[in-house]
Design an enzyme around this catalytic site. Structure first.
Site, PDB file in Angstrom:
ATOM      1  N   GLU A 150      92.150  45.089 -52.968  1.00 36.61           N
ATOM      2  CA  GLU A 150      93.027  44.882 -51.817  1.00 36.61           C
ATOM      3  C   GLU A 150      94.359  45.617 -52.017  1.00 36.61           C
ATOM      4  O   GLU A 150      94.944  46.123 -51.060  1.00 36.61           O
ATOM      5  CB  GLU A 150      93.263  43.385 -51.639  1.00 36.61           C
ATOM      6  CG  GLU A 150      93.924  43.044 -50.332  1.00 36.61           C
ATOM      7  CD  GLU A 150      94.096  41.550 -50.180  1.00 36.61           C
ATOM      8  OE1 GLU A 150      94.447  40.894 -51.180  1.00 36.61           O
ATOM      9  OE2 GLU A 150      93.901  41.049 -49.078  1.00 36.61           O
ATOM     10  N   THR A 199      90.219  39.318 -44.027  1.00 38.99           N
ATOM     11  CA  THR A 199      90.668  38.359 -45.034  1.00 38.99           C
ATOM     12  C   THR A 199      90.690  36.933 -44.493  1.00 38.99           C
ATOM     13  O   THR A 199      91.262  36.675 -43.435  1.00 38.99           O
ATOM     14  CB  THR A 199      92.078  38.769 -45.516  1.00 38.99           C
ATOM     15  OG1 THR A 199      91.965  40.017 -46.202  1.00 38.99           O
ATOM     16  CG2 THR A 199      92.668  37.750 -46.456  1.00 38.99           C
ATOM     17  N   CYS A 241      98.596  35.527 -44.270  1.00 37.97           N
ATOM     18  CA  CYS A 241      99.673  36.424 -43.844  1.00 37.97           C
ATOM     19  C   CYS A 241      99.225  37.423 -42.778  1.00 37.97           C
ATOM     20  O   CYS A 241     100.052  37.953 -42.041  1.00 37.97           O
ATOM     21  CB  CYS A 241     100.220  37.188 -45.032  1.00 37.97           C
ATOM     22  SG  CYS A 241     100.173  36.245 -46.549  1.00 37.97           S
ATOM     23  N   CYS A 283     103.362  38.939 -52.535  1.00 40.52           N
ATOM     24  CA  CYS A 283     102.149  38.330 -53.115  1.00 40.52           C
ATOM     25  C   CYS A 283     101.678  39.072 -54.362  1.00 40.52           C
ATOM     26  O   CYS A 283     101.245  38.444 -55.321  1.00 40.52           O
ATOM     27  CB  CYS A 283     101.044  38.217 -52.075  1.00 40.52           C
ATOM     28  SG  CYS A 283     100.299  39.781 -51.580  1.00 40.52           S
ATOM     29  N   GLU A 338      86.706  38.027 -47.989  1.00 33.95           N
ATOM     30  CA  GLU A 338      86.781  38.892 -46.821  1.00 33.95           C
ATOM     31  C   GLU A 338      85.430  38.823 -46.117  1.00 33.95           C
ATOM     32  O   GLU A 338      84.422  38.543 -46.757  1.00 33.95           O
ATOM     33  CB  GLU A 338      87.085  40.347 -47.220  1.00 33.95           C
ATOM     34  CG  GLU A 338      88.556  40.708 -47.232  1.00 33.95           C
ATOM     35  CD  GLU A 338      89.332  40.147 -48.422  1.00 33.95           C
ATOM     36  OE1 GLU A 338      88.728  39.939 -49.495  1.00 33.95           O
ATOM     37  OE2 GLU A 338      90.546  39.905 -48.293  1.00 33.95           O
ATOM     38  N   TYR A 351     103.134  42.650 -49.259  1.00 34.62           N
ATOM     39  CA  TYR A 351     102.521  42.897 -50.562  1.00 34.62           C
ATOM     40  C   TYR A 351     103.549  42.907 -51.699  1.00 34.62           C
ATOM     41  O   TYR A 351     103.196  42.664 -52.847  1.00 34.62           O
ATOM     42  CB  TYR A 351     101.760  44.236 -50.536  1.00 34.62           C
ATOM     43  CG  TYR A 351     100.371  44.126 -49.958  1.00 34.62           C
ATOM     44  CD1 TYR A 351     100.087  43.196 -48.963  1.00 34.62           C
ATOM     45  CD2 TYR A 351      99.343  44.938 -50.406  1.00 34.62           C
ATOM     46  CE1 TYR A 351      98.806  43.092 -48.434  1.00 34.62           C
ATOM     47  CE2 TYR A 351      98.058  44.837 -49.879  1.00 34.62           C
ATOM     48  CZ  TYR A 351      97.800  43.918 -48.901  1.00 34.62           C
ATOM     49  OH  TYR A 351      96.537  43.818 -48.390  1.00 34.62           O
ATOM     50  N   HIS A 366     102.645  44.137 -42.830  1.00 37.85           N
ATOM     51  CA  HIS A 366     101.743  43.717 -43.903  1.00 37.85           C
ATOM     52  C   HIS A 366     102.058  44.442 -45.208  1.00 37.85           C
ATOM     53  O   HIS A 366     101.889  43.889 -46.289  1.00 37.85           O
ATOM     54  CB  HIS A 366     100.273  43.877 -43.507  1.00 37.85           C
ATOM     55  CG  HIS A 366      99.392  42.905 -44.245  1.00 37.85           C
ATOM     56  ND1 HIS A 366      99.560  41.549 -44.181  1.00 37.85           N
ATOM     57  CD2 HIS A 366      98.358  43.093 -45.115  1.00 37.85           C
ATOM     58  CE1 HIS A 366      98.676  40.950 -44.962  1.00 37.85           C
ATOM     59  NE2 HIS A 366      97.932  41.863 -45.540  1.00 37.85           N
ATOM     60  N   CYS A 369      94.773  35.797 -53.302  1.00 37.93           N
ATOM     61  CA  CYS A 369      95.324  36.009 -51.963  1.00 37.93           C
ATOM     62  C   CYS A 369      95.091  34.724 -51.174  1.00 37.93           C
ATOM     63  O   CYS A 369      94.000  34.164 -51.197  1.00 37.93           O
ATOM     64  CB  CYS A 369      94.613  37.198 -51.339  1.00 37.93           C
ATOM     65  SG  CYS A 369      94.670  37.274 -49.545  1.00 37.93           S
TER      66      CYS A 369
HETATM   67 FE1  SF4 Z   1      96.730  38.065 -49.067  1.00 41.89          FE
HETATM   68 FE2  SF4 Z   1      99.000  39.154 -49.843  1.00 41.89          FE
HETATM   69 FE3  SF4 Z   1      97.853  39.921 -47.532  1.00 41.89          FE
HETATM   70 FE4  SF4 Z   1      98.975  37.494 -47.837  1.00 41.89          FE
HETATM   71  S1  SF4 Z   1     100.049  39.502 -47.897  1.00 41.89           S
HETATM   72  S2  SF4 Z   1      97.033  37.936 -46.861  1.00 41.89           S
HETATM   73  S3  SF4 Z   1      98.471  36.977 -49.934  1.00 41.89           S
HETATM   74  S4  SF4 Z   1      97.067  40.205 -49.614  1.00 41.89           S
HETATM   75 FE    FE Z   2      95.863  41.874 -47.393  1.00 44.00          FE
END
Ligand code: SF4
Ligand code: FE
Length: 507
Positions: A443, A191, A104, A298, A256, A295, A291, A100
Site C-alpha cells: 500500500e 480498502t 481514511c 499512518c 482490500e 500517509y 490521501h 491500516c
Molecule cells: Fe489506511 Fe493509512 Fe489510508 Fe488510513 S491513510 S486508510 S490507515 S493507508
Molecule cells: Fe490507503
C-alpha cells in the site's frame, strides 16, 4: 454523532445482506469470520478513538452541519489545524492497531466531494452541493463507517474509459431514470470495504466529454443489491484460520477487496456527479492530495511500531548498545520522522479553497506520499537486519506449544535473561506481519496513487521556468525574472485555478 466501537460492531454484524466473498465462499458475519475479524477490529479502532483518553481530543471535532460533536473520520476540515490533527490521529491509531485502519479513504472522499460540489456551486451548479450536504449530515449523525472507492478495474491502460473494449472497465452510468441512475463496473483494491456500511464512489481519472457516462460519483450502502465484494488474499493469510494467538494475526489487520457493481440502482439524492466530466480533473487532484497527506501519519505510526520492535529484539539479544545497531535504529527514526514532517507540512501549509474549507498543500502532500513509496521498505530492511534471520525461520507457535518441544524451544530461542522464547517469537512475528505486510510494503507504494502519479504532480506544480530565470540572473545571463511574493516556485493546481478564492501568497 459519536458511536462506540461496540456499537459499530453490532451494526456491522447485522448488515448481513452484503454479498462478501472470502476464498471463494460467501461470508455472512464479518465480525466473526477469522479472515476478516482482524480487519473489522482495526476499523473499530477508529470508533474507539473518541472514547480513549489519549486520542479523544484528536478524534473528536465539532460539525457546524449538524451542530454536534462528530468522529473526525466524518469531519469536513475547517482549518489547517484540522488537517494536522488528521495526520496526528492517524499516527496514534497506527500505534494501537499496527495495520491500516481503513477509514481514511471514506474520510478523504467526503472532503473531496465537499470541495468539488462547492466549486460546482460557485460555478452555478448548486444541486450537487445541496444533495451532498444532506448526505454528509446523515453520515455525521449516524457516525457511519464509510469506504472510499476510487480505483477502477481500468482494462487497457492506454485507452480512455469510452474507448475500452470492455465498456465496464470503469464504473459507468448505464441508465438514467427520473428517480436515479443504474451503474455497472468494478472498483479494485478497495480498502476496508467488507467492514464498511456505505461506499462512496468517485471517478478515478480525469474524463473528457466522450467519457461523460463514466464521470459519476455517488454513495451507496454496502449491502445494496447488485454489489459483490471479493476480498483479496494477503501474505500469511491462511494462518488466521489456524486459530492461534501468536502466528495467526489474532490482533489487527486490514483488507482490500474488488467491488463489483452489477447494474446497481442509485437514488438521485445520492448521486453527486452525474456526467459532470468538467469537474473530474479537480476531483482526482483533490482526493489524491488528501490521501497522500494522510500517509505521513499512518505510515509514520507503523514506522514507530517497527522501531519499537527492532529495539526490543536488539535488547532480547543483548546488542542494543552496539554502535551499528544504534545507527540503524537512528536511521529508522530519521526515515519515519521525515514522512511525518512532510505530512504535517502538507497540513499546516494547507489551502483554503472555499470559504472555511481546507485542502492540503498539494506539493507537500505529493512529496509525503512519494517519501512513503520509498522509506517503509528501507525501514523494514533495517528492522530485518537488526532482528536477524529468525524473521524468516522462526518456529511456529504450535512448536512452542508442543509439550515434546516446548522445553527445547524455550532453551534455544532465549537470548538475554528476562526475556522468554515466546517473547522472541511474538516480537519476530510482529516484525514479519507489520514490516512485510500489505499496509507497510504494498500500500505504501501503490495506495493513493503509484509513484509515477506523484512525479507527474511535481512537474505540473513546480514552475521550472521560474527557477531557471532565477539561476540565469545569478549567473549574469539575461533574465526577465519577476520575483514572486511567495518563496515557492509553484504553479497553481487545477483546484486552486477553479476556486474563486485562492491563497493570497501565490501569483
Ligand atoms: Fe489506511 Fe493509512 Fe489510508 Fe488510513 S491513510 S486508510 S490507515 S493507508
Ligand atoms: Fe490507503
Amino acid at each position: 454523532g459519536l458511536r462506540t466501537g461496540q456499537e459499530y460492531l453490532d451494526a456491522i454484524k447485522v448488515r448481513n445482506k452484503a454479498e462478501i466473498y472470502v476464498l471463494g465462499k460467501e461470508v455472512k458475519d464479518v465480525t466473526t469470520n477469522p479472515f476478516l475479524k482482524p480487519s473489522v477490529l482495526a476499523f473499530k479502532a477508529t470508533f474507539d478513538a473518541p472514547w480513549e483518553e489519549d486520542t479523544k481530543d484528536l478524534a473528536r471535532a465539532w460539525s457546524p452541519f449538524i451542530n454536534e460533536e462528530v468522529n473526525r473520520f466524518n469531519h469536513i476540515h475547517r482549518s489547517r489545524e484540522d488537517l494536522a490533527a488528521k495526520v496526528k490521529l492517524l499516527r496514534k491509531i497506527s500505534h494501537k492497531v499496527g495495520a491500516c485502519f481503513q477509514r481514511c479513504v471514506g474520510f478523504d472522499a467526503l472532503n473531496t466531494l465537499y470541495i468539488t460540489t462547492e466549486l460546482m456551486a460557485q460555478h452555478g451548479k448548486t444541486e450537487p452541493k445541496e444533495k451532498f450536504v444532506e448526505y454528509l449530515k446523515t453520515v455525521q449523525k449516524k457516525d457511519l463507517a464509510l469506504a472510499g472507492a476510487m480505483t477502477d478495474a481500468k482494462g487497457v491502460r492506454t485507452l480512455k474509459p469510452s474507448q475500452q473494449p470492455n465498456k465496464d472497465a470503469y464504473v459507468r452510468i448505464t441508465e438514467v431514470t427520473k428517480d436515479g441512475i443504474y451503474v455497472s463496473g468494478a472498483k479494485a483494491n478497495i480498502t476496508g470495504v467488507a467492514a464498511s456500511e456505505e461506499i462512496v464512489v468517485l471517478p478515478t481519472r480525469a474524463m473528457g466529454p466522450e467519457d461523460q457516462d463514466y464521470a459519476v460519483a455517488f454513495a451507496v450502502p454496502t449491502d445494496t443489491e447488485g454489489i459483490k465484494i471479493v476480498v483479496g488474499r494477503q501474505l500469511n493469510d491462511a494462518r488466521r484460520l489456524e486459530g492461534g494467538d501468536i502466528d495467526s494475526i489474532p490482533y489487527f489487520y486490514n483488507h482490500e477487496g474488488l467491488v463489483i457493481f452489477d447494474n446497481v440502482f442509485i437514488p438521485m439524492e445520492r448521486v453527486f456527479l452525474m456526467r459532470d466530466w468538467e469537474y473530474t480533473n479537480q476531483l482526482v487532484e483533490i482526493f489524491a492530495a488528501y490521501h497522500r497527506q494522510g500517509y505521513g501519519g499512518c505510515k509514520a505510526g507503523l514506522g514507530d511500531v517497527i522501531i519499537g520492535a527492532s529495539y526490543n529484539l536488539a535488547k532480547q539479544m543483548g546488542v542494543e548498545k552496539a554502535s551499528h545497531i544504534q545507527d540503524k535504529i537512528t536511521e529508522e527514526i530519521f526515515l519515519t520522522e521525515t514522512m511525518y514532517s512532510a505530512g504535517i507540512a502538507a497540513s499546516l501549509n494547507g489551502i483554503e479553497v472555499c470559504p472555511g474549507c481546507f485542502w492540503v498543500n498539494p506539493m507537500h502532500a505529493n512529496v509525503t506520499k512519494h517519501l512513503v513509496t520509498r522509506f517503509p521498505s528501507q525501514i523494514s530492511q533495517l528492522a530485518i537486519d537488526i532482528a536477524g534471520g529468525i524473521v524468516g525461520t522462526a518456529p511456529s507457535e504450535w512448536d512452542l506449544k508442543n509439550p515434546k518441544l516446548k522445553e527445547y524451544i524455550a532453551k534455544y530461542l532465549q537470548g538475554v535473561e528476562g526475556y522468554t522464547a515466546e517473547d522472541r517469537i511474538r516480537m519476530t512475528r510482529l516484525i514479519e506481519n507489520v514490516a512485510l505486510g500489505v499496509a507497510f510494503q504494498i500500500e505504501s507504494v501503490h495506495g493513493a496513487g503509484s509513484p509515477a502519479a506523484q512525479r507527474i504532480m511535481f512537474s505540473r506544480l513546480y514552475d521550472l521556468s521560474y527557477s531557471e530565470e532565477v539561476a540565469k540572473r545569478l549567473a549574469g545571463m539575461k533574465s526577465d525574472v519577476h520575483f514572486k511574493n511567495s518563496a515557492e516556485p509553484w504553479r497553481l493546481s487545477e483546484t486552486e485555478k477553479l476556486a474563486s478564492k485562492t491563497q493570497k501568497t501565490k501569483d
